[in-house]
Design a protein around this motif. Structure first.
Motif, PDB file in Angstrom:
ATOM      1  N   ALA A 168     -13.380   7.245   0.740  1.00  0.00           N
ATOM      2  CA  ALA A 168     -11.981   7.138   1.874  1.00  0.00           C
ATOM      3  C   ALA A 168     -11.943   7.462   3.491  1.00  0.00           C
ATOM      4  CB  ALA A 168     -10.238   8.319   1.260  1.00  0.00           C
ATOM      5  N   GLN A 208      -8.481   8.050   6.192  1.00  0.00           N
ATOM      6  CA  GLN A 208      -8.517   7.002   6.161  1.00  0.00           C
ATOM      7  C   GLN A 208      -7.783   6.473   4.869  1.00  0.00           C
ATOM      8  OE1 GLN A 208     -11.156   3.820   6.966  1.00  0.00           O
ATOM      9  NE2 GLN A 208     -10.257   4.102   9.237  1.00  0.00           N
ATOM     10  N   ASP A 209      -7.501   6.798   3.849  1.00  0.00           N
ATOM     11  CA  ASP A 209      -6.970   6.841   2.465  1.00  0.00           C
ATOM     12  C   ASP A 209      -7.197   8.473   1.781  1.00  0.00           C
ATOM     13  OD1 ASP A 209      -5.569   5.815   0.732  1.00  0.00           O
ATOM     14  OD2 ASP A 209      -6.487   4.304   0.412  1.00  0.00           O
ATOM     15  N   GLU A 210      -6.033   8.565   0.743  1.00  0.00           N
ATOM     16  CA  GLU A 210      -6.365   9.258  -0.197  1.00  0.00           C
ATOM     17  C   GLU A 210      -7.082  10.034  -0.830  1.00  0.00           C
ATOM     18  OE1 GLU A 210      -4.050  12.047  -3.249  1.00  0.00           O
ATOM     19  OE2 GLU A 210      -3.703   9.310  -2.794  1.00  0.00           O
ATOM     20  N   ASP A 215      -7.867  12.042  11.983  1.00  0.00           N
ATOM     21  CA  ASP A 215      -7.115  11.868  10.361  1.00  0.00           C
ATOM     22  C   ASP A 215      -6.022  10.894  10.705  1.00  0.00           C
ATOM     23  OD1 ASP A 215      -4.848  11.414   8.321  1.00  0.00           O
ATOM     24  OD2 ASP A 215      -3.267  12.960   9.118  1.00  0.00           O
ATOM     25  N   GLU A 216      -6.175   9.705   9.751  1.00  0.00           N
ATOM     26  CA  GLU A 216      -5.148   8.488  10.381  1.00  0.00           C
ATOM     27  C   GLU A 216      -4.952   8.192   8.743  1.00  0.00           C
ATOM     28  OE1 GLU A 216      -8.512   5.446  11.472  1.00  0.00           O
ATOM     29  OE2 GLU A 216      -8.459   6.103  13.884  1.00  0.00           O
ATOM     30  N   TYR A 217      -4.622   9.313   8.433  1.00  0.00           N
ATOM     31  CA  TYR A 217      -3.950   8.502   7.088  1.00  0.00           C
ATOM     32  C   TYR A 217      -2.482   9.854   6.264  1.00  0.00           C
ATOM     33  CZ  TYR A 217      -2.792   7.879   1.860  1.00  0.00           C
ATOM     34  OH  TYR A 217      -1.811   8.143   0.748  1.00  0.00           O
ATOM     35  N   TYR A 218      -2.628  10.988   6.712  1.00  0.00           N
ATOM     36  CA  TYR A 218      -1.377  11.838   5.902  1.00  0.00           C
ATOM     37  C   TYR A 218      -1.077  12.023   7.248  1.00  0.00           C
ATOM     38  CZ  TYR A 218      -4.362  12.607   2.512  1.00  0.00           C
ATOM     39  OH  TYR A 218      -5.376  12.548   1.583  1.00  0.00           O
TER      40      TYR A 218
END
Length: 334
Positions: A85, A107-109, A146-149
């Motif tokens: 991820a 970029q993902d969980e 962080d690019e997801y949360y």
């Protein structure tokens, strides 16, 4: 009666032969770095190097034996750098020294990868005194992007959950060291200091082992230290190489845990400390503290040791083991 246990903070230098062999096998470009899918030749080289560093620790008499994290191209960022991820991007300076790591961009969980657990499974077959080592959640979150949360608090909580999940897959281990240099180098502000303590508590709750939180490269700010003591941990580490005065002040002013980790041997300097000198430093620290007796005192390097030439790292392990033996012998004769 206090037990003195010799150990290290992990992250060892590669044996010289392995450094040469892996340089030939892997190359030096970004795409040649560890990604969790290395081939048989590379895997075999790391397995042989791991066996060697475990044997060195056992032969020197260290009380806790680490896997060594020889595969970690990215120092503390490794658990994220190999995750599906996460995208690794440009090279970023590792704090203020001359080492670098790939920027891990989430970029993902984050789910459990099992990469570090696999390393420890191999080490667990070689020793009954296994110590696990992980980056602390605050430091890992600070080193990553962080690019997801989408929120700093949510990201820190996700990193803590990720590390806890990794930890739950570990084989049985005596001790866990959580390395938290960012608590010193990039200290959390108001509110964030409490969240950092909660994140550490979340990771610590995932193991039955004794948990040591080891900041280094200085001393914690007072509020950060006070919040850290709220976490359900067994020991706090103190870097007495980088800063004696402020570390002593924190303990004298706020107390500490029932166990303690004393970083008394320089993990970055090739100057070799004598076992008797290390033992004297232990006495000096204990004389300054308002604690009648610790249950366990871990004697360790103040930082990771991958900065050192391999022969110097070996000599420092020997000195730590002998210093702990001297301390334990003194306890049993008094």
């Amino acid at each position: 009666m206090t037990e003195y246990a010799s150990t290290t903070t992990g992250l060892y230098p590669l044996p010289d032969w392995a450094k040469d062999e892996l340089s030939s096998l892997k190359g030096h470009q970004k795409h040649d770095l560890i990604g969790g899918d290395e081939g048989e030749e590379i895997t075999t080289a790391y397995e042989e190097a791991r066996e060697e560093v475990v044997d060195v620790q056992r032969e020197t008499g260290l009380d806790r034996v680490v896997e060594g994290q020889l595969r970690w191209d990215d120092m503390l960022a490794h658990p994220l750098a190999v995750h599906d991820a996460v995208e690794t991007r440009g090279i970023v300076r590792y704090y203020d020294n001359n080492n670098f790591y790939r920027e891990p961009v989430v970029q993902d969980e984050l789910d459990v990868s099992g990469d570090v657990a696999g390393e420890l499974e191999s080490a667990a077959d070689l020793t009954d005194d296994l110590q696990a080592v992980l980056p602390g959640p605050y430091s890992l979150a600070e080193l990553a992007t962080d690019e997801y949360y989408g929120d700093d608090a949510d990201f820190l909580a996700a990193i803590a959950d990720f590390l806890a999940g990794e930890l739950e897959a570990f084989p049985a281990h005596e001790t866990l060291y959580l390395l938290e240099p960012s608590l010193v180098e990039d200290a959390p502000g108001d509110g964030e200091d409490e969240r950092a303590s909660e994140a550490i508590d979340r990771v610590a709750s995932a193991t039955d082992a004794d948990v040591v939180v080891h900041p280094y490269w200085g001393a914690l700010e007072e509020k950060v230290y006070a919040h850290l003591l709220d976490a359900d941990i067994d020991a706090v580490g103190f870097d007495f190489v980088a800063n004696q005065e402020d570390n002593l002040y924190n303990v004298q002013e706020y107390g500490t845990t029932d166990d303690v980790s004393l970083g008394l041997v320089d993990g970055q300097n090739t100057l070799l400390e004598e076992p008797e000198a290390i033992r004297d430093r232990v006495d000096w620290v204990e004389d300054q503290l308002p604690v009648s007796e610790f249950e366990t005192v871990y004697l360790t390097t103040n930082t990771e040791t991958f900065y050192l030439p391999y022969n110097k790292y070996e000599a420092k392990l020997e000195a730590l083991a002998e210093a702990a033996a001297l301390a334990n012998a003194e306890v049993t004769t008094t």
